[in-house]
Design a protein around this motif. Structure first.
Motif, PDB file in Angstrom:
ATOM      1  N   SER A 112       0.854  -1.179   0.000  1.00  0.00           N
ATOM      2  CA  SER A 112       0.000   0.000   0.000  1.00  0.00           C
ATOM      3  C   SER A 112       0.894   1.235   0.000  1.00  0.00           C
ATOM      4  CB  SER A 112      -0.875  -0.004   1.264  1.00  0.00           C
ATOM      5  OG  SER A 112      -1.253   1.300   1.609  1.00  0.00           O
ATOM      6  N   PRO A 113       0.685   2.164  -0.939  1.00  0.00           N
ATOM      7  CA  PRO A 113       1.493   3.390  -0.940  1.00  0.00           C
ATOM      8  C   PRO A 113       1.368   4.162   0.377  1.00  0.00           C
ATOM      9  CG  PRO A 113       0.287   3.201  -2.991  1.00  0.00           C
ATOM     10  CD  PRO A 113      -0.219   2.116  -2.090  1.00  0.00           C
ATOM     11  N   LYS A 114       0.197   4.176   0.965  1.00  0.00           N
ATOM     12  CA  LYS A 114       0.007   4.871   2.235  1.00  0.00           C
ATOM     13  C   LYS A 114       0.832   4.205   3.330  1.00  0.00           C
ATOM     14  CE  LYS A 114      -1.791   7.792   5.126  1.00  0.00           C
ATOM     15  NZ  LYS A 114      -1.271   9.156   5.151  1.00  0.00           N
ATOM     16  N   GLU A 115       0.863   2.869   3.352  1.00  0.00           N
ATOM     17  CA  GLU A 115       1.679   2.164   4.335  1.00  0.00           C
ATOM     18  C   GLU A 115       3.156   2.498   4.136  1.00  0.00           C
ATOM     19  OE1 GLU A 115       2.890  -2.310   5.883  1.00  0.00           O
ATOM     20  OE2 GLU A 115       1.418  -2.117   4.268  1.00  0.00           O
ATOM     21  N   LEU A 116       3.609   2.571   2.889  1.00  0.00           N
ATOM     22  CA  LEU A 116       5.003   2.907   2.624  1.00  0.00           C
ATOM     23  C   LEU A 116       5.326   4.301   3.168  1.00  0.00           C
ATOM     24  CD1 LEU A 116       7.770   2.318   1.397  1.00  0.00           C
ATOM     25  CD2 LEU A 116       6.904   3.264  -0.752  1.00  0.00           C
ATOM     26  N   VAL A 117       4.453   5.264   2.927  1.00  0.00           N
ATOM     27  CA  VAL A 117       4.675   6.621   3.435  1.00  0.00           C
ATOM     28  C   VAL A 117       4.742   6.616   4.962  1.00  0.00           C
ATOM     29  CG1 VAL A 117       3.662   8.930   3.660  1.00  0.00           C
ATOM     30  CG2 VAL A 117       3.750   7.819   1.429  1.00  0.00           C
ATOM     31  N   LEU A 118       3.864   5.875   5.608  1.00  0.00           N
ATOM     32  CA  LEU A 118       3.883   5.795   7.068  1.00  0.00           C
ATOM     33  C   LEU A 118       5.172   5.147   7.578  1.00  0.00           C
ATOM     34  CD1 LEU A 118       0.155   4.893   7.741  1.00  0.00           C
ATOM     35  CD2 LEU A 118       1.302   7.074   8.209  1.00  0.00           C
ATOM     36  N   ARG A 119       5.656   4.150   6.864  1.00  0.00           N
ATOM     37  CA  ARG A 119       6.918   3.513   7.252  1.00  0.00           C
ATOM     38  C   ARG A 119       8.086   4.491   7.057  1.00  0.00           C
ATOM     39  NH1 ARG A 119       7.166  -2.471   7.262  1.00  0.00           N
ATOM     40  NH2 ARG A 119       5.036  -3.238   7.168  1.00  0.00           N
ATOM     41  N   VAL A 120       8.064   5.251   5.981  1.00  0.00           N
ATOM     42  CA  VAL A 120       9.087   6.273   5.735  1.00  0.00           C
ATOM     43  C   VAL A 120       9.074   7.284   6.880  1.00  0.00           C
ATOM     44  CG1 VAL A 120       9.649   8.267   4.262  1.00  0.00           C
ATOM     45  CG2 VAL A 120       9.213   6.019   3.230  1.00  0.00           C
ATOM     46  N   GLN A 121       7.893   7.758   7.236  1.00  0.00           N
ATOM     47  CA  GLN A 121       7.774   8.730   8.324  1.00  0.00           C
ATOM     48  C   GLN A 121       8.317   8.162   9.632  1.00  0.00           C
ATOM     49  OE1 GLN A 121       3.582   9.593   8.166  1.00  0.00           O
ATOM     50  NE2 GLN A 121       3.822  11.161   6.585  1.00  0.00           N
ATOM     51  N   ALA A 122       8.011   6.901   9.917  1.00  0.00           N
ATOM     52  CA  ALA A 122       8.463   6.273  11.163  1.00  0.00           C
ATOM     53  C   ALA A 122       9.986   6.143  11.198  1.00  0.00           C
ATOM     54  CB  ALA A 122       7.804   4.903  11.337  1.00  0.00           C
ATOM     55  N   VAL A 123      10.583   5.706  10.103  1.00  0.00           N
ATOM     56  CA  VAL A 123      12.040   5.564  10.052  1.00  0.00           C
ATOM     57  C   VAL A 123      12.713   6.921  10.209  1.00  0.00           C
ATOM     58  CG1 VAL A 123      13.992   4.975   8.546  1.00  0.00           C
ATOM     59  CG2 VAL A 123      12.050   3.402   8.751  1.00  0.00           C
ATOM     60  N   LEU A 124      12.231   7.922   9.479  1.00  0.00           N
ATOM     61  CA  LEU A 124      12.836   9.250   9.570  1.00  0.00           C
ATOM     62  C   LEU A 124      12.643   9.860  10.961  1.00  0.00           C
ATOM     63  CD1 LEU A 124      11.986  10.672   6.051  1.00  0.00           C
ATOM     64  CD2 LEU A 124      14.222   9.951   6.920  1.00  0.00           C
ATOM     65  N   ARG A 125      11.508   9.604  11.568  1.00  0.00           N
ATOM     66  CA  ARG A 125      11.258  10.110  12.926  1.00  0.00           C
ATOM     67  C   ARG A 125      12.274   9.504  13.906  1.00  0.00           C
ATOM     68  NH1 ARG A 125       6.205   9.154  12.986  1.00  0.00           N
ATOM     69  NH2 ARG A 125       6.349   7.054  13.818  1.00  0.00           N
ATOM     70  N   ARG A 126      12.531   8.207  13.787  1.00  0.00           N
ATOM     71  CA  ARG A 126      13.517   7.563  14.661  1.00  0.00           C
ATOM     72  C   ARG A 126      14.905   8.172  14.454  1.00  0.00           C
ATOM     73  NH1 ARG A 126      10.571   2.833  13.274  1.00  0.00           N
ATOM     74  NH2 ARG A 126      12.115   2.220  11.738  1.00  0.00           N
ATOM     75  N   TYR A 127      15.268   8.449  13.215  1.00  0.00           N
ATOM     76  CA  TYR A 127      16.582   9.033  12.942  1.00  0.00           C
ATOM     77  C   TYR A 127      16.658  10.474  13.429  1.00  0.00           C
ATOM     78  CZ  TYR A 127      18.936   5.254  10.653  1.00  0.00           C
ATOM     79  OH  TYR A 127      19.578   4.075  10.424  1.00  0.00           O
ATOM     80  N   ARG A 128      15.600  11.242  13.232  1.00  0.00           N
ATOM     81  CA  ARG A 128      15.593  12.640  13.705  1.00  0.00           C
ATOM     82  C   ARG A 128      15.675  12.706  15.222  1.00  0.00           C
ATOM     83  NH1 ARG A 128      11.648  13.499   9.636  1.00  0.00           N
ATOM     84  NH2 ARG A 128      10.043  13.116  11.164  1.00  0.00           N
ATOM     85  N   ASN A 129      15.027  11.771  15.892  1.00  0.00           N
ATOM     86  CA  ASN A 129      15.019  11.764  17.355  1.00  0.00           C
ATOM     87  C   ASN A 129      16.284  11.159  17.941  1.00  0.00           C
ATOM     88  OD1 ASN A 129      12.524  12.981  17.376  1.00  0.00           O
ATOM     89  ND2 ASN A 129      11.406  11.053  17.533  1.00  0.00           N
TER      90      ASN A 129
END
Length: 165
Positions: A112-129
């Motif tokens: 699902s493209p929406k799931e991919l975007v959510l996974r991208v957001q989660a990975v980037l959030r972990r790296y930013r934090n």
């Protein structure tokens, strides 16, 4: 001149040989506010990485000019760029190998493209934090990649040398 702060978009690279998938993912991520560059092969992705390290790599495994697993293994020796494998290889052994090579996530096609975007957001959030351990002095801080070479007393921010006293 008005004091305007321009928002810098996080850059995502997609290495996917199937043009319809690559372009669809690119468009969906751009609509979600990311800057995206797509590559059909590993050669062009290597050249892009030499010029600029992205905020995230979305990597297919089976490519016409090589193995995405091997590419990520080499990449992880030089940078701590987060990686999401996006592949048709769904066997448990493939997923385990992907994570052992340093992947931050693994998504199987079809997806699902929406799931991919959510996974991208989660990975980037972990790296930013900062909930990761940087290697070889490479850090993602705010909106910038920073590399500090303690031995040579050099600091690079987004591949630009910063003069230190």
């Amino acid at each position: 001149m008005a004091d305007q702060k321009q928002e810098i978009k996080e850059l995502i690279y997609i290495v996917e040989d199937h043009e319809v998938i690559r372009e669809g993912v690119r468009q969906y991520l751009e609509l979600s506010g990311y800057a995206v560059r797509g590559f059909a092969n590993l050669k062009s992705a290597r050249e892009a990485f030499a010029a600029q390290v992205p905020s995230l790599l979305i990597q297919d495994v089976m490519l016409p000019d090589g193995d995405g697993f091997a590419f990520v293994k080499q990449l992880k020796e030089k940078t701590d760029c987060p990686v999401i494998f996006m592949t048709a290889r769904t066997e448990e052994s493939d997923r385990i190998l992907g994570f052992e090579l340093g992947a931050d996530d693994y998504i199987s096609k079809p997806f699902s493209p929406k799931e991919l975007v959510l996974r991208v957001q989660a990975v980037l959030r972990r790296y930013r934090n900062g909930s990761y351990e940087p290697s070889d002095g490479l850090l993602y801080v705010g909106d910038h990649w920073m590399r500090f070479d303690e031995q040579d007393h050099r600091l690079e921010v987004d591949d630009n040398l910063v003069i230190l006293t």
